[in-house]
Design an enzyme around this catalytic site. Structure first.
Site, PDB file in Angstrom:
ATOM      1  N   ASP A  69       3.331  -1.259  -8.498  1.00  0.00           N
ATOM      2  CA  ASP A  69       2.337  -2.854  -7.857  1.00  0.00           C
ATOM      3  C   ASP A  69       1.102  -2.493  -9.409  1.00  0.00           C
ATOM      4  O   ASP A  69       0.772  -2.015  -9.908  1.00  0.00           O
ATOM      5  CB  ASP A  69       2.090  -2.032  -6.762  1.00  0.00           C
ATOM      6  N   ASP A 120       2.459  -4.856 -14.292  1.00  0.00           N
ATOM      7  CA  ASP A 120       3.017  -6.108 -13.221  1.00  0.00           C
ATOM      8  C   ASP A 120       4.744  -5.717 -13.422  1.00  0.00           C
ATOM      9  O   ASP A 120       5.352  -5.592 -14.689  1.00  0.00           O
ATOM     10  CB  ASP A 120       2.640  -6.996 -14.497  1.00  0.00           C
ATOM     11  N   ASP A 169       9.070  -5.718  -1.543  1.00  0.00           N
ATOM     12  CA  ASP A 169       9.169  -6.463  -0.304  1.00  0.00           C
ATOM     13  C   ASP A 169       7.437  -7.296  -1.417  1.00  0.00           C
ATOM     14  O   ASP A 169       6.667  -7.944   0.093  1.00  0.00           O
ATOM     15  CB  ASP A 169       8.422  -5.208   0.152  1.00  0.00           C
ATOM     16  N   PRO A 195       0.969  -0.764   0.233  1.00  0.00           N
ATOM     17  CA  PRO A 195      -0.291  -0.112  -0.330  1.00  0.00           C
ATOM     18  C   PRO A 195       0.404   1.264   0.059  1.00  0.00           C
ATOM     19  O   PRO A 195       0.235   2.328  -0.104  1.00  0.00           O
ATOM     20  CB  PRO A 195      -0.659  -0.118   1.507  1.00  0.00           C
ATOM     21  N   LYS A 233      13.115  -9.432  -0.519  1.00  0.00           N
ATOM     22  CA  LYS A 233      12.622 -10.603  -0.120  1.00  0.00           C
ATOM     23  C   LYS A 233      12.751 -11.374  -0.737  1.00  0.00           C
ATOM     24  O   LYS A 233      11.708 -12.174  -1.743  1.00  0.00           O
ATOM     25  CB  LYS A 233      10.739  -9.850   0.610  1.00  0.00           C
TER      26      LYS A 233
END
Length: 240
Positions: free
Chosen positions: A112, A129, A154, A83, A194
């Site tokens: 995003d 994407d 992330d 977000p 990540k």
């Protein structure tokens, strides 16, 4: 900051015990577990108090406090930005609003597949994407000629329930970040991505070592203990 958050944890646990019956009435077992975890999580409270969009902001804050990746004047790409909590941290640290007039003004670009609410100091490519070549083209139009200084990721795939499959899909996302770095990250730049530990983690680490001078594994304190998430922090992109 961390001692203050730990003290908050003790307070939040007490609050949780008092409020739980009211909040849990009529909830499913899974909902009860989630709500109890949220009520007792000091990072959730800290995010609310400091106006971050979610608790994940503190993962980036901790990593940047230690490794000093985000500097005024830098250009940052935040992949899987929704977000927008990591973008908030980046905006503050690279001075992309120009609020600190004595420091260089940076820029933050968030990407995003989901919608991201606007954020002062950031440009968002929503419904894009990051693994798509068309997204890379749109991104390159927004970047300065010198390219980006830092790429953040992330993001993670939606959980399938099969651990190895989810691991493989996330490693594939990380490899796409490495491809993006090859296109837009300037020599000397950094990448945080990540991943979930598994059989392909070593391969991903070796790929990062082939491109960066320094690669290390980090698990911030803001990552929940039960979470399998880890971060590769890769610094000093080698000259191509």
């Amino acid at each position: 900051m961390w001692k203050r958050i730990q003290r908050s944890c003790i307070h939040m646990s007490a609050v949780c015990l008092k409020k739980t019956p009211l909040h849990l009435k009529g909830k499913s077992t899974a909902d009860k577990r989630w709500l109890i975890r949220q009520l007792s999580d000091p990072f959730v409270k800290a995010a609310h108090e400091q106006n971050y969009r979610c608790r994940s902001a503190f993962k980036l804050i901790e990593m940047d406090d230690k490794y000093r990746l985000l500097k005024p004047g830098f250009t940052v790409i935040d992949c899987g930005a929704a977000p927008g909590a990591w973008s908030q941290v980046a905006v503050q640290r690279v001075n992309s609003t120009g609020e600190s007039v004595d420091l260089p003004k940076g820029s933050v670009i968030g990407i995003d597949i989901l919608h991201i609410f606007p954020l002062d100091g950031a440009q968002f490519l929503t419904n894009h994407d990051i693994t798509s070549p068309s997204t890379h083209t749109a991104l390159e139009r927004l970047l300065p000629e010198a390219g980006a200084d830092v790429i953040l990721s992330d993001m993670a795939p939606n959980a399938s329930g099969f651990r190895e499959l989810d691991h493989e899909r996330l490693v594939s996302m990380c490899l796409s970040m490495l491809d993006l770095a090859d296109k837009v990250l300037r020599p000397g730049g950094s990448l945080i991505c990540k991943y979930w530990d598994g059989g392909l983690a070593h391969m991903l680490q070796q790929r990062l070592f082939s491109a960066f001078q320094d690669v290390r594994t980090v698990k911030p304190r803001a990552s929940r203990k039960e979470s399998a998430e880890l971060f590769f922090l890769a610094r000093m992109l080698k000259k191509r």
